[in-house]
Design a protein around this motif. Structure first.
Motif, mmCIF file in Angstrom:
data_model
loop_
_atom_site.group_PDB
_atom_site.id
_atom_site.type_symbol
_atom_site.label_atom_id
_atom_site.label_comp_id
_atom_site.label_asym_id
_atom_site.label_seq_id
_atom_site.Cartn_x
_atom_site.Cartn_y
_atom_site.Cartn_z
ATOM 1 N N THR A 105 0.739 -1.185 0.170
ATOM 2 C CA THR A 105 0.069 0.058 0.075
ATOM 3 C C THR A 105 0.888 1.264 -0.031
ATOM 4 O O THR A 105 0.628 2.043 -0.615
ATOM 5 C CB THR A 105 -0.869 -0.026 1.154
ATOM 6 O OG1 THR A 105 -1.678 -1.242 1.029
ATOM 7 C CG2 THR A 105 -1.788 1.106 1.005
ATOM 8 N N ALA A 106 1.991 1.378 0.944
ATOM 9 C CA ALA A 106 2.913 2.357 0.661
ATOM 10 C C ALA A 106 3.661 2.605 -0.626
ATOM 11 O O ALA A 106 3.653 3.797 -1.025
ATOM 12 C CB ALA A 106 3.887 2.317 1.902
ATOM 13 N N LEU A 107 4.014 1.698 -1.053
ATOM 14 C CA LEU A 107 4.451 1.733 -2.731
ATOM 15 C C LEU A 107 3.614 2.085 -3.498
ATOM 16 O O LEU A 107 4.025 3.174 -4.280
ATOM 17 C CB LEU A 107 4.858 0.218 -2.955
ATOM 18 C CG LEU A 107 5.388 0.018 -4.288
ATOM 19 C CD1 LEU A 107 6.691 0.991 -4.576
ATOM 20 C CD2 LEU A 107 5.603 -1.510 -4.930
ATOM 21 N N SER A 108 2.235 1.828 -3.378
ATOM 22 C CA SER A 108 1.204 2.400 -4.378
ATOM 23 C C SER A 108 1.088 3.722 -4.049
ATOM 24 O O SER A 108 0.893 4.594 -5.106
ATOM 25 C CB SER A 108 -0.157 1.493 -3.954
ATOM 26 O OG SER A 108 -1.207 2.003 -4.788
ATOM 27 N N GLN A 109 1.070 4.246 -2.725
ATOM 28 C CA GLN A 109 0.921 5.647 -2.736
ATOM 29 C C GLN A 109 2.103 6.476 -3.032
ATOM 30 O O GLN A 109 1.903 7.604 -3.581
ATOM 31 C CB GLN A 109 0.612 5.889 -0.981
ATOM 32 C CG GLN A 109 -0.426 5.277 -0.468
ATOM 33 C CD GLN A 109 -0.435 5.537 0.873
ATOM 34 O OE1 GLN A 109 0.330 5.488 1.922
ATOM 35 N NE2 GLN A 109 -1.731 5.053 1.578
ATOM 36 N N CYS A 110 3.270 5.847 -3.052
ATOM 37 C CA CYS A 110 4.758 6.662 -3.580
ATOM 38 C C CYS A 110 4.313 6.833 -5.090
ATOM 39 O O CYS A 110 4.579 8.107 -5.606
ATOM 40 C CB CYS A 110 5.890 5.793 -3.412
ATOM 41 S SG CYS A 110 6.307 5.851 -1.592
#
Length: 646
Positions: free
Chosen positions: A373-378
């Motif tokens: 999820t953090a990767l997707s937000q980046c």
């Protein structure tokens, strides 16, 4: 901790659908339509399992859907932005399994809506065809390849993405090649008339052209399209029926308009030139030149530049592409030459640029971050700023989603924009990746500078090869590969890591080394020698004595003779030759410069010949000259001085 189950849903074939394009609008529509179809599949799942999402037992992992869950928003951006693969996490294995079927149905419903809208538009021409409706149904029902898997990521040696990629290798239906006469764009598919005889095909496509809503520029003479290509071509005419809203812009700038744009802006700023341009436009319209760039010119805040963009290039007038009277052709050439003189002899550069970017080593990046999820937000932070950067320099974003970018731009600023976006990509991961992490967020790029007459499909093919095979595989990622495509094909191919490009100061600016690559220096030529064609030709001949055989293919390198063993010795010899050739051209007055001063001045020439791979020491045995070609080309673009020989 309760086990989670992930749905990974993939749509294909992407390249076969999006990049098979004759016009820039084909490319753009294909990207927008595919994004909308992917989002339709995703939204179908989000709405079907709305309660689960509200309870937190279902979460969209990729792409980032913060604040827009359950909504179709991709069409609002005006460019493609939804990846062709999405991933959703469920706490229930049954929910995850059922979601794949829901996503497939959502996709198929959206695709059928687009198909029906275009068929209703051209349906009256069906009676002029030979089993046209059967061809239409066969193609629209069999084109897309939808695949998905459901798996638990816990305790797996492979990521869900790895397993999804493996699933795509298993085909549900055999690949078959259609019979009949093939589509002008998508060559594996039959064109829709169903006839073998040319006259019968022509009669059918003339009937299509007479259908209500089909514009005069939608189908050129001789085009025969399959169902998918025709849907892309005519979708802007039925956008409201399909998307529930109209495209803000239904016609994209042509490649010729993108190429001419920097020069047109110069004309706009010069009152005398503007008056001459207005007179030229009026004369061109009277002679029969069409107004195909109305929307593009308006969007660029140059509504006066609405005529067919090729008409700004003398070669097009000479070739009489509008079948004008000979007297009109001569008159327009004279007026255009007068306009060039008013702009200090500067002419429109006949090249535009295609920029393709892709994030590096996403699997390793995910492993380092440990939170998809953090990767997707980046990635969402990165792509949210892409379109603004492209628009600031007169370009058009075709796609910006996930870790991918595709844009069309005027040639002048493309390298600087690509460099800016590579920095922005890295900044998007600040606070998520530690500076000390072995894995860092990097992105590679391919830039193709192409003559506006080059077929767009070929330019796209060059870009994908440069990105995948050259920037990533051959240069070690975190790199840029640059190609120059002219009428004869690929003229130059040069690739370096971003770090090397910046150290060489290749980016446009006051300190850029490209300023040394001008054809003729300002002022006294004897006192201010430059890296012009003559100098580079002589220097290449000098270098050739050390490598035996000159590299013949773009992107290739020659090898120095074995008797030059030490890396330092090889570089010293090349640098000494470059310095000697440069000093030979200095005036007696300027030869007072020290050897060290002139050596540092010519050092970039030697650096540009190196074969550099990220993370490795340069192989000093290899000598190539594509870096010189690219630098000279960028200088010509910057100066607005380039002959159009196409």
């Amino acid at each position: 901790m309760a086990e989670k189950y992930h749905l990974s849903f993939s749509i294909g074939p992407v390249q076969a659908f999006v990049t098979q394009a004759r016009r820039t609008r084909d490319l753009w529509v294909g990207s927008v339509l595919l994004s909308w179809l992917a989002e339709s599949a995703l939204v179908a799942v989000e709405n079907e399992f709305e309660e689960k999402f509200e309870q937190g037992t279902a979460t969209t992992i990729l792409p980032d859907r913060s604040g827009i869950r359950g909504k179709l928003t991709s069409i609002e951006s005006g460019f493609g932005g939804i990846p062709n693969r999405f991933e959703i996490e469920f706490e229930s294995a049954n929910d995850a399994a059922r979601s794949g079927t829901v996503a497939q149905q959502g996709f198929q419903n959206a695709w059928q809506t687009a198909c029906d809208a275009v068929w209703m538009m051209i349906g009256e021409a069906e009676q002029s065809g030979n089993a046209t409706e059967n061809i239409w149904k066969r193609q629209t029902e069999s084109f897309w390849e939808l695949s998905w898997i459901v798996a638990s990521p816990s305790g797996r040696s492979k990521t869900i993405g790895d397993m999804a990629a493996a699933r795509k290798l298993i085909r549900n239906v055999p690949v078959t090649e259609e019979g009949g006469v093939k589509c002008s764009l998508m060559h594996e598919w039959q064109e829709l008339s169903g006839y073998e005889r040319r006259d019968d095909q022509t009669a059918f496509w003339n009937a299509v052209r007479r259908c209500s809503g089909v514009g005069t520029l939608d189908l050129r003479d001789g085009e025969r399209l399959c169902a998918m290509a025709l849907i892309k071509r005519l979708l802007p005419a039925v956008d409201t029926q399909v998307f529930g809203r109209s495209f803000q812009q239904k016609n994209w700038p042509s490649t010729a308009f993108l190429a001419a744009m920097p020069w047109l802006h110069e004309v706009q700023q010069n009152p005398t030139a503007r008056a001459a341009a207005d007179a030229y436009v009026a004369a061109a319209r009277k002679a029969g030149v069409c107004q195909s760039e109305v929307e593009a010119a308006k969007d660029a805040e140059m509504p006066w530049a609405r005529i067919d963009a090729p008409a700004w290039f003398t070669t097009s007038i000479h070739n009489n592409e509008w079948l004008m009277e000979q007297s009109d052709t001569g008159m327009l050439i004279k007026q255009l030459d007068d306009l060039y003189r008013v702009t200090a002899g500067r002419k429109p550069i006949p090249f535009y640029a295609l920029l393709l970017m892709d994030g590096d080593s996403m699997g390793s990046l995910l492993h380092a971050i440990k939170d998809p999820t953090a990767l997707s937000q980046c990635l969402s932070r990165f792509t949210s700023g892409v379109n603004q950067a492209v628009k600031e320099h007169g370009g058009r974003t075709v796609y910006a989603g996930g870790d991918d970018v595709l844009a069309l731009l005027p040639a002048t600023e493309t390298l600087a924009i690509a460099d800016r976006l590579s920095h922005e990509y890295q900044r998007s991961f600040v606070g998520v990746l530690e500076d000390t992490s072995e894995v860092q967020a990097t992105i590679s790029a391919a830039i193709v500078y192409a003559h506006w007459k080059q077929p767009l499909r070929q330019v796209l093919q060059h870009a994908h090869r440069l990105l995948d095979d050259v920037a990533k595989n051959a240069t070690g990622r975190d790199a840029v590969a640059i190609g120059i495509v002219k009428g004869s094909g690929l003229n130059a191919q040069w690739a370096v890591p971003w770090k090397t490009l910046r150290e060489l100061k290749m980016i446009r600016g006051d300190e850029s080394i490209i300023h040394r690559f001008q054809e003729s220096p300002s002022g006294d030529a004897e006192k201010k020698p430059v890296f012009n064609a003559s100098f580079l030709c002589h220097l290449r001949d000098q270098f050739a004595r050390l490598i035996g055989r000159l590299p013949e293919q773009p992107g290739s390198f020659g090898l120095m003779h074995d008797n030059f063993q030490a890396n330092e010795k090889r570089q010293d010899i090349l640098l000494a030759l470059a310095n000697s050739e440069y000093r030979r051209r200095l005036s007696s007055e300027d030869r007072t410069q020290s050897l060290d001063e002139t050596r540092e001045f010519v050092r970039p020439l030697v650096e540009l010949t190196r074969h550099v791979i990220r993370g490795e020491q340069p192989d000093t045995r290899k000598v190539g000259f594509d870096g010189w070609r690219v630098a000279r080309f960028l200088k010509q673009v910057d100066d607005g001085e380039m002959q159009d020989h196409e």
